[in-house]
Every structure is written in structure tokens, then in C-alpha cells.
Design a protein around this motif. Structure first.
Motif, PDB file in Angstrom:
ATOM      1  N   CYS A   1      28.427  12.953 -14.368  1.00  0.00           N
ATOM      2  CA  CYS A   1      28.376  12.881 -12.905  1.00  0.00           C
ATOM      3  C   CYS A   1      26.991  13.193 -12.359  1.00  0.00           C
ATOM      4  CB  CYS A   1      29.413  13.812 -12.289  1.00  0.00           C
ATOM      5  SG  CYS A   1      29.148  15.569 -12.657  1.00  0.00           S
ATOM      6  N   ALA A   2      26.195  13.989 -13.090  1.00  0.00           N
ATOM      7  CA  ALA A   2      24.838  14.273 -12.630  1.00  0.00           C
ATOM      8  C   ALA A   2      23.994  12.999 -12.619  1.00  0.00           C
ATOM      9  CB  ALA A   2      24.187  15.328 -13.522  1.00  0.00           C
ATOM     10  N   ALA A   3      24.228  12.124 -13.607  1.00  0.00           N
ATOM     11  CA  ALA A   3      23.467  10.871 -13.687  1.00  0.00           C
ATOM     12  C   ALA A   3      23.841   9.893 -12.579  1.00  0.00           C
ATOM     13  CB  ALA A   3      23.679  10.218 -15.054  1.00  0.00           C
ATOM     14  N   THR A   4      25.094   9.952 -12.105  1.00  0.00           N
ATOM     15  CA  THR A   4      25.513   9.061 -11.013  1.00  0.00           C
ATOM     16  C   THR A   4      25.312   9.709  -9.648  1.00  0.00           C
ATOM     17  OG1 THR A   4      27.813   9.847 -11.070  1.00  0.00           O
ATOM     18  CG2 THR A   4      27.253   7.967 -12.497  1.00  0.00           C
ATOM     19  N   HIS A   5      24.806  10.950  -9.626  1.00  0.00           N
ATOM     20  CA  HIS A   5      24.560  11.715  -8.397  1.00  0.00           C
ATOM     21  C   HIS A   5      25.850  12.017  -7.641  1.00  0.00           C
ATOM     22  CE1 HIS A   5      20.357  10.922  -9.176  1.00  0.00           C
ATOM     23  NE2 HIS A   5      20.579   9.616  -9.127  1.00  0.00           N
ATOM     24  N   ASP A   6      26.940  12.212  -8.380  1.00  0.00           N
ATOM     25  CA  ASP A   6      28.228  12.518  -7.762  1.00  0.00           C
ATOM     26  C   ASP A   6      28.715  13.925  -8.094  1.00  0.00           C
ATOM     27  OD1 ASP A   6      28.765   9.963  -6.511  1.00  0.00           O
ATOM     28  OD2 ASP A   6      28.996   9.155  -8.536  1.00  0.00           O
ATOM     29  N   GLY A   7      27.959  14.705  -8.808  1.00  0.00           N
ATOM     30  CA  GLY A   7      28.343  16.060  -9.191  1.00  0.00           C
ATOM     31  C   GLY A   7      27.203  16.682  -9.986  1.00  0.00           C
ATOM     32  N   PRO A   8      27.423  17.849 -10.570  1.00  0.00           N
ATOM     33  CA  PRO A   8      28.655  18.639 -10.593  1.00  0.00           C
ATOM     34  C   PRO A   8      28.901  19.485  -9.350  1.00  0.00           C
ATOM     35  CG  PRO A   8      26.974  19.699 -11.923  1.00  0.00           C
ATOM     36  CD  PRO A   8      26.385  18.404 -11.452  1.00  0.00           C
ATOM     37  N   ALA A   9      27.943  19.507  -8.421  1.00  0.00           N
ATOM     38  CA  ALA A   9      28.115  20.280  -7.197  1.00  0.00           C
ATOM     39  C   ALA A   9      28.892  19.476  -6.167  1.00  0.00           C
ATOM     40  CB  ALA A   9      26.752  20.668  -6.618  1.00  0.00           C
ATOM     41  N   LEU A  10      29.742  20.147  -5.424  1.00  0.00           N
ATOM     42  CA  LEU A  10      30.420  19.514  -4.297  1.00  0.00           C
ATOM     43  C   LEU A  10      29.389  19.179  -3.233  1.00  0.00           C
ATOM     44  CD1 LEU A  10      33.419  21.997  -4.049  1.00  0.00           C
ATOM     45  CD2 LEU A  10      33.542  19.645  -4.872  1.00  0.00           C
ATOM     46  N   GLN A  11      29.462  17.986  -2.711  1.00  0.00           N
ATOM     47  CA  GLN A  11      28.500  17.563  -1.707  1.00  0.00           C
ATOM     48  C   GLN A  11      29.161  17.298  -0.361  1.00  0.00           C
ATOM     49  OE1 GLN A  11      25.804  14.471  -3.353  1.00  0.00           O
ATOM     50  NE2 GLN A  11      26.628  15.035  -5.349  1.00  0.00           N
ATOM     51  N   THR A  12      30.256  16.571  -0.365  1.00  0.00           N
ATOM     52  CA  THR A  12      30.943  16.240   0.882  1.00  0.00           C
ATOM     53  C   THR A  12      32.379  15.857   0.555  1.00  0.00           C
ATOM     54  OG1 THR A  12      30.822  14.852   2.877  1.00  0.00           O
ATOM     55  CG2 THR A  12      30.331  13.787   0.764  1.00  0.00           C
ATOM     56  N   GLY A  13      33.207  15.733   1.594  1.00  0.00           N
ATOM     57  CA  GLY A  13      34.574  15.271   1.409  1.00  0.00           C
ATOM     58  C   GLY A  13      35.614  16.352   1.239  1.00  0.00           C
ATOM     59  N   PHE A  14      35.225  17.623   1.212  1.00  0.00           N
ATOM     60  CA  PHE A  14      36.171  18.716   1.039  1.00  0.00           C
ATOM     61  C   PHE A  14      36.448  19.399   2.376  1.00  0.00           C
ATOM     62  CE2 PHE A  14      31.858  20.218   0.182  1.00  0.00           C
ATOM     63  CZ  PHE A  14      31.732  21.263   1.090  1.00  0.00           C
ATOM     64  N   ASP A  15      37.572  20.104   2.443  1.00  0.00           N
ATOM     65  CA  ASP A  15      37.877  20.958   3.595  1.00  0.00           C
ATOM     66  C   ASP A  15      37.360  22.374   3.364  1.00  0.00           C
ATOM     67  OD1 ASP A  15      39.562  19.238   5.473  1.00  0.00           O
ATOM     68  OD2 ASP A  15      40.588  18.927   3.576  1.00  0.00           O
ATOM     69  N   ILE A  16      37.537  22.856   2.133  1.00  0.00           N
ATOM     70  CA  ILE A  16      36.966  24.142   1.722  1.00  0.00           C
ATOM     71  C   ILE A  16      36.408  23.958   0.319  1.00  0.00           C
ATOM     72  CG2 ILE A  16      37.461  26.543   1.092  1.00  0.00           C
ATOM     73  CD1 ILE A  16      39.571  26.609   3.255  1.00  0.00           C
ATOM     74  N   ALA A  17      35.236  24.516   0.065  1.00  0.00           N
ATOM     75  CA  ALA A  17      34.620  24.467  -1.254  1.00  0.00           C
ATOM     76  C   ALA A  17      34.616  25.862  -1.863  1.00  0.00           C
ATOM     77  CB  ALA A  17      33.197  23.939  -1.169  1.00  0.00           C
ATOM     78  N   LEU A  18      34.913  25.917  -3.165  1.00  0.00           N
ATOM     79  CA  LEU A  18      34.859  27.167  -3.912  1.00  0.00           C
ATOM     80  C   LEU A  18      33.767  27.095  -4.963  1.00  0.00           C
ATOM     81  CD1 LEU A  18      38.648  27.742  -4.816  1.00  0.00           C
ATOM     82  CD2 LEU A  18      37.481  28.368  -2.710  1.00  0.00           C
ATOM     83  N   SER A  19      33.062  28.188  -5.147  1.00  0.00           N
ATOM     84  CA  SER A  19      32.178  28.373  -6.298  1.00  0.00           C
ATOM     85  C   SER A  19      32.684  29.619  -7.002  1.00  0.00           C
ATOM     86  CB  SER A  19      30.724  28.570  -5.860  1.00  0.00           C
ATOM     87  OG  SER A  19      30.223  27.424  -5.209  1.00  0.00           O
ATOM     88  N   GLU A  20      33.135  29.458  -8.250  1.00  0.00           N
ATOM     89  CA  GLU A  20      33.775  30.565  -8.952  1.00  0.00           C
ATOM     90  C   GLU A  20      32.764  31.443  -9.668  1.00  0.00           C
ATOM     91  OE1 GLU A  20      37.661  31.397 -11.780  1.00  0.00           O
ATOM     92  OE2 GLU A  20      36.700  29.422 -11.850  1.00  0.00           O
ATOM     93  N   LEU A  21      32.862  32.737  -9.432  1.00  0.00           N
ATOM     94  CA  LEU A  21      32.102  33.759 -10.144  1.00  0.00           C
ATOM     95  C   LEU A  21      33.083  34.649 -10.893  1.00  0.00           C
ATOM     96  CD1 LEU A  21      29.669  34.847  -7.262  1.00  0.00           C
ATOM     97  CD2 LEU A  21      29.319  33.051  -8.976  1.00  0.00           C
ATOM     98  N   ALA A  22      32.591  35.495 -11.763  1.00  0.00           N
ATOM     99  CA  ALA A  22      33.470  36.371 -12.527  1.00  0.00           C
ATOM    100  C   ALA A  22      34.246  37.308 -11.613  1.00  0.00           C
ATOM    101  CB  ALA A  22      32.653  37.164 -13.540  1.00  0.00           C
ATOM    102  N   GLU A  23      33.613  37.720 -10.509  1.00  0.00           N
ATOM    103  CA  GLU A  23      34.235  38.717  -9.635  1.00  0.00           C
ATOM    104  C   GLU A  23      34.943  38.110  -8.420  1.00  0.00           C
ATOM    105  OE1 GLU A  23      29.865  38.409  -8.304  1.00  0.00           O
ATOM    106  OE2 GLU A  23      31.062  38.203 -10.142  1.00  0.00           O
TER     107      GLU A  23
END
Length: 381
Positions: free
Chosen positions: A179-201
Motif C-alpha cells: 500500500c505504501a507503493a500505491t500511496h494508499d497506506g499504511p497511514a489512514l489519510q481520509t474516509g474515516f469517522d474516527i482514526a486510531l493509532s495503537e500504542l502499548a498503553e
């Protein structure tokens, strides 16, 4: 939905992100559950699938996914994260573009007169948690096809309006992901209502829509710290750096149309089973067939739509004869349309780099390798 600017590799977690401690994750789910039925990733039939959930204990946790061409397996992970895995076979497509559904029905009344009734979907308001960036990019293409036209598809439209999307930045890609090569990820860019980034805590949360912002406003959460934001950003960067596959540059895609008689098409056909797995798991494919199902007593007839594939023998039938009678022509149609035809139709390739077609191909055909072979310099025929 709100847009978040920036390319994947350079993207930073926005300053407006708030921090949800792990101990409050269940509270967050319960808040969502007040308005929506929740669907999330669970382990079923030795794969990660979207299924209804009621609490966080139903979610995958401490699981990693091993994916290679023609191979998929689950393994225990040395972390205890909820989303430290790459995608399963499902994307959002089955939730919106139903694999089989009734569109309209012709009925006879008591006097024998014929009438027609539209059978529009009546979906339940549904929140999906765990959506990846590649699948949101695919959803944007599905929206273009089904919604952004003079006559939107009513079935798709009804389901789309009932959907609330909770995305997760992808930090553990599979060997088949690009997805990095197609510029579609791995980070959320648009299209979500809420975005999560998971950490250990816990999780960094940020809104992407008015509905998402309203929901987060009900939680008393502190802003994410600079250290938390840096940790999340670094995890995304590592995920992008891990990916090795890529497609040819956009300006070489046109070469697929110029390579219709390339001998490599036949080499692919000798391996391809024409099973259609790639089109079933692809989050952007939208081919379907339609047929009529008639009641035995003749009282009604229902028009039914169901998924089809350009690999099926009858898909290209014209006047009773298939235009693409052999596997070579069917694979050529699929790959050329996906990587070249979509650029003309939608302004973007039909591939979002999820890698599902590679993983779920029984013989492990890799579209990135095939496209590179067909478009490399000196291979013109």
C-alpha cells in the motif's frame, strides 16, 4: 468525511489527536454501541474476519498474520496488541455491495395485473472497527462507481449512509502488502469517522467527520503527548519501510494495452485456475450478474444481483458466445482493466496495494511481478 492531507511516508499524527488509555477502550466501544451495531475483527475459521462484537474481549489480540503468495496463517504474537496484524480476506465491500441481493420484484394482484416493487435495503446503523487505509482507499473507488453518478445505486447508498468507520493505522503489514507503493497506506489519510493509532498503553484518537467529532466530544480525554505522537508516526514509517513489492510507475501502465500479444500472458494462464478468488477478495472489484427468480406459482418474479467475476466463462457472453473464451484473455482483461482501464474511468488505479489477490490465489500468482514483467523495457511485442 474530512480529508487529511499528506503522503503516507511523510504523514504526522495531527496535533488534535487525543489519548485513550487502554483501560477506557471498553468505555469507548460502549459509547459507540449506544448508536451503532459494532462489527470488528475476530478469529473465525483460522482467519481474521469482520463479525458482530459486543465488547473488546471478542476482538483479536496478541495475534499476527503470516501471508505469502498462496498462503495465510495465524500465529501467536509476542505483543498483546489488538490490531498488530495485516488484513484478512474481507474488506468493506461485502458490507456495502452485497454478494447476493434482490433488487426489485414483479407481482400479480388478485385481478392478475402486473406491478413492480423496488426492494431497497433497510440496513441497521453499523460501526466497523479496525478498517485499514487500503480498504478506505478501495471504498472511495466503490463510492465513485456506485454513488457518484446521476443515478446512485439505492442498495449501496442505503448501506453506505448507515456506516460509521473506525480506522486503524497499519503497523504490521504482511509480506504481500504494498500500500505504501500505491500511496494508499499504511497511514489512514481520509474516509474515516474516527482514526486510531495503537500504542502499548492505549490509542491515539482523531476525528475525520462531524459524527466522529461529536462522539469523541463525549469522552473526557487529554491531548496526545508529543512522545505518543512520535511513537505512532515511527510505527507507521517502519510499516512503510518493511514493504518490498511495488507496481510499475503510472506512466508505464499504458504499456499493458500495448502488450496484448505478449507471450507472458500465456505463461500466466498456464498457472491460473480461473477460480475468481482474486476478484472475490479484491476490495475494489464490482462485477456482477443479474438473473430472475420466479415463484413456482407464478405470483411474482424477483430480479437478483450477485457477484460475478471476469474470470467466469459466461461473464463475457455476447449473443450466447464468450468474447474471452480462454484463461489467457480473462487474466489479461482483469490485470489490464485493474491497472490501466481504471485510470481512464476513475483517475486512479483499481489496485490499492492490499495484497489479498496474492495471498488468496491458490497457486500464488503475484500481480506485481506479472505487471513488472509485462511492462519492463525491451519486453514489447
Amino acid at each position: 468525511m474530512s480529508d487529511i492531507d499528506g503522503q503516507t511516508q511523510d504523514r504526522q499524527i495531527p496535533d488534535k489527536a487525543v489519548f485513550l488509555p487502554l483501560a477506557q477502550f471498553q468505555q469507548f466501544l460502549e459509547l459507540v454501541q449506544q448508536r451503532y451495531k459494532i462489527i470488528g475483527p475476530v478469529v473465525k475459521d483460522e482467519a481474521i474476519q469482520y463479525q458482530p462484537i459486543n465488547d473488546i474481549h471478542a476482538l483479536t489480540r496478541g495475534i499476527r498474520v503470516e501471508q505469502n503468495p498462496g498462503q495465510y496463517s495465524l500465529e501467536a504474537s509476542d505483543n498483546n496488541l489488538f490490531f498488530a496484524w495485516s488484513n484478512g480476506a474481507q474488506a468493506l465491500k461485502p458490507l456495502l455491495f452485497s454478494p447476493k441481493e434482490s433488487l426489485w420484484q414483479a407481482q400479480r394482484d388478485e385481478r392478475g395485473r402486473l406491478g413492480f416493487v423496488a426492494l431497497t435495503a433497510k440496513p441497521t446503523a453499523t460501526a466497523v472497527i479496525g478498517v485499514r487505509a487500503c480498504d478506505l482507499a478501495a471504498l472511495a473507488l466503490q463510492d465513485q462507481h456506485f454513488l457518484e453518478k446521476a443515478q446512485p445505486d439505492p442498495q449501496y447508498q442505503a448501506r453506505r449512509q448507515a456506516l460509521f468507520l473506525i480506522g486503524v493505522d497499519c503497523t504490521h503489514p504482511a509480506n504481500t502488502c504494498f500500500c505504501a507503493a500505491t500511496h494508499d497506506g499504511p497511514a489512514l489519510q481520509t474516509g474515516f469517522d474516527i482514526a486510531l493509532s495503537e500504542l502499548a498503553e492505549g490509542f491515539l484518537l482523531r476525528p475525520g467527520s462531524r459524527q466522529g467529532r461529536a462522539l469523541l466530544a463525549q469522552l473526557d480525554l487529554a491531548p496526545a503527548t508529543a512522545t505518543q505522537q512520535k511513537t505512532a508516526t515511527q510505527a507507521i514509517q517502519r510499516a512503510a519501510d518493511m514493504q518490498q513489492r511495488c507496481l510499475p510507475e503510472d506512466n508505464s501502465h499504458q504499456q499493458l494495452y500495448n502488450q496484448a500479444e505478449h507471450p507472458h500472458w500465456q505463461a500466466i494462464a498456464e498457472r491460473c485456475l480461473a477460480c475468481g478468488n482474486c476478484t472475490m477478495v479484491c476490495p475494489t472489484c464490482f462485477c456482477y450478474s443479474a438473473h430472475t427468480e420466479t415463484a413456482l406459482d407464478g405470483s411474482n418474479a424477483t430480479q437478483v444481483r450477485q457477484w460475478d467475476s471476469c474470470f467466469s466463462h459466461g461473464h463475457s457472453n455476447l449473443h450466447g458466445h464468450p468474447v474471452r473464451a480462454d484463461i489467457k484473455s480473462r487474466y489479461r482483461q482483469w490485470l489490464s482493466h485493474k491497472l490501466t482501464g481504471w485510470l481512464e474511468q476513475f483517475g486512479k488505479s483499481g489496485c490499492v496495494g492490499c495484497g489479498r489477490c496474492i495471498t488468496w490465489c491458490p497457486v500464488g500468482i503475484d500481480l506485481t511481478a506479472e505487471a513488472q514483467h509485462l511492462t519492463q523495457p525491451g519486453e514489447s511485442v
